[in-house]
Enzyme design. Structure first.
Site, mmCIF file in Angstrom:
data_model
loop_
_atom_site.group_PDB
_atom_site.id
_atom_site.type_symbol
_atom_site.label_atom_id
_atom_site.label_comp_id
_atom_site.label_asym_id
_atom_site.label_seq_id
_atom_site.Cartn_x
_atom_site.Cartn_y
_atom_site.Cartn_z
ATOM 1 N N TYR A 46 24.100 39.633 46.434
ATOM 2 C CA TYR A 46 23.551 38.295 46.217
ATOM 3 C C TYR A 46 23.585 37.474 47.499
ATOM 4 O O TYR A 46 24.577 37.509 48.239
ATOM 5 C CB TYR A 46 24.375 37.547 45.163
ATOM 6 N N LYS A 51 55.328 34.624 29.838
ATOM 7 C CA LYS A 51 54.184 33.750 29.525
ATOM 8 C C LYS A 51 52.898 34.381 30.046
ATOM 9 O O LYS A 51 52.952 35.307 30.874
ATOM 10 C CB LYS A 51 54.419 32.378 30.158
#
Ligand SMILES: *Cc1c(COP(=O)(O)O)cnc(C)c1O
Length: 383
Positions: free
Chosen positions: A272, A46
């Protein structure tokens, strides 16, 4: 239209993800050798084979002898049927049919897991109306309370003569909540509940198989293995026994390219929010890989990676496409053109990276982005 390209794809990407298909096949064989010999050891593929690429992973495991594949969604099952074609491989769709999708299951030989009384009712109706005799798995909940029939729902269906009429269940299945902690008392409780439900189920379907174990379940006592095992993460090299040494072979390597190296002349902020101050004279390297590539932003403050054998710490916040490392201890010769920082490799495994980011290997793998150059190391040809 873009002009014809003269560069190589590996030169165009910001990072290179290497998937060792030989190691993948070896991991499947290792799980198979551990399992109770009568157990069909399948593969859970999956989520694009846990982020590593459905097609190469499924082809490799199929060639190695894996005969049963498990996906979550119908769309994943359809993609896998396209890849495996007419092969006799079983494809099991664990979330079962959404209303109106039954016909696509049958037409593509996709085996549904029936998780709720509603799914059982619709599949029964579809099978009877269309005279379809197709296998399915019936999912019972044994203590995880996530998905599957409750004990009361299971008992009601068993007591109803029409409860499972027209169905040909291949197996009764359940899922373990704590298999990676061998001493957890829920393991034995779930196994006992499962054993009791399976023996009831076999009063109606004498040939029904049992399916309980995921990767970690295969490392519990053989009594947990039953007939169909559903390992996923261990195939991809993640440790299914987190309290012990990893028995699996690493499958993934992730290398980020350095775009720029700089030296700061005075103590200076990096990235940042200016949350990190590089000391005077520090040397910084910025790689072209960030949280859009699955390098979790939460990893930043405790994150590290490697240049050859040298450990380098993340400096400041992870940006969307860029991450800066403090490479002060790394000699110039290792930082020249083409230099890379090893994010996942022999010195920092998927499990190590997960730990540093406060998560688990599953999340690291399934978060891997779509912008890498992906290199697949072939499995040796099958004899
Ligand atoms: C994902 C999943 C698995 C595979 O689990 P791993 O821990 O990756 O081995 C098995 N069974 C079910 C029902 C799943 O959802």
């Amino acid at each position: 239209m873009a002009a014809p390209l003269s560069s190589r794809p590996e030169d165009r990407s910001g990072a290179v993800l290497t998937v060792d298909l030989a190691a993948l096949a070896e991991n499947w064989r290792l799980l198979k050798s551990r399992a109770n010999p009568a157990c069909d050891v399948g593969a859970v593929v999956k989520a694009d084979a846990y982020g590593l690429g459905l097609e190469p992973v499924a082809r490799t495991l199929s060639a190695a002898g894996c005969a049963t594949f498990y996906v979550a969604h119908l769309d994943e099952g359809l993609a896998l049927r396209g890849i495996l074609g007419n092969s006799t491989a079983r494809i099991v769709v664990m979330h079962g049919p959404n209303p109106g999708t039954e016909r696509d299951f049958a037409a593509n030989r996709l085996i549904p897991v029936l998780n709720t009384p509603g799914q059982i009712k619709s599949w029964r109706g579809f099978a009877q109306t269309n005279d379809v005799l197709m296998e399915s798995l019936v999912h019972v909940d044994t203590g995880m309370n996530r998905l599957g029939l409750t004990s009361a729902e299971f008992a009601a269906l068993m007591a109803d003569p029409d409860g499972f009429v027209g169905l040909t269940p291949l197996a009764l299945m359940s899922h373990l909540a704590c298999a990676e902690v061998p001493t957890h008392p829920l393991n034995a409780q779930q196994r006992e509940r499962f054993a009791s439900m399976l023996s009831t189920f076999r009063l109606k379907f004498a040939d029904a198989k049992g399916s309980l174990a995921n990767s970690s379940g295969l490392f519990l006592d053989q009594a947990y293995h039953y007939d169909l095992a559903r390992p996923g993460v261990a195939l991809y090299g993640v440790n299914p026994t987190p309290e012990a040494k990893n028995p699996m072979i690493p499958v993934v390597r992730l290398q980020a390219k350095i775009v720029q190296v700089r030296r700061v002349d005075a103590a200076s902020p990096v990235g940042y929010g200016a949350t990190f101050r590089a000391p005077d004279g520090a040397k910084l390297a910025t790689v072209s890989m960030g949280y859009a590539d699955g390098l979790l932003r939460s990893w930043g403050s405790s994150g590290y990676a490697f240049v050859d054998d040298l450990r380098v710490a993340v400096a400041g916040r992870v940006s969307m496409d860029l991450t800066t490392f403090d490479v002060s201890a790394v000699p110039e010769s290792a930082l020249g053109p083409g230099a890379v920082i090893d994010i996942i490799g022999t010195r920092q495994t998927v499990d190590d990276l997960a730990k540093a980011a406060g998560t688990i290997g599953y999340e690291i793998l399934t978060a891997l982005g779509g912008r890498y150059h992906r290199r697949y190391l072939p499995a040796p040809a099958q004899k």
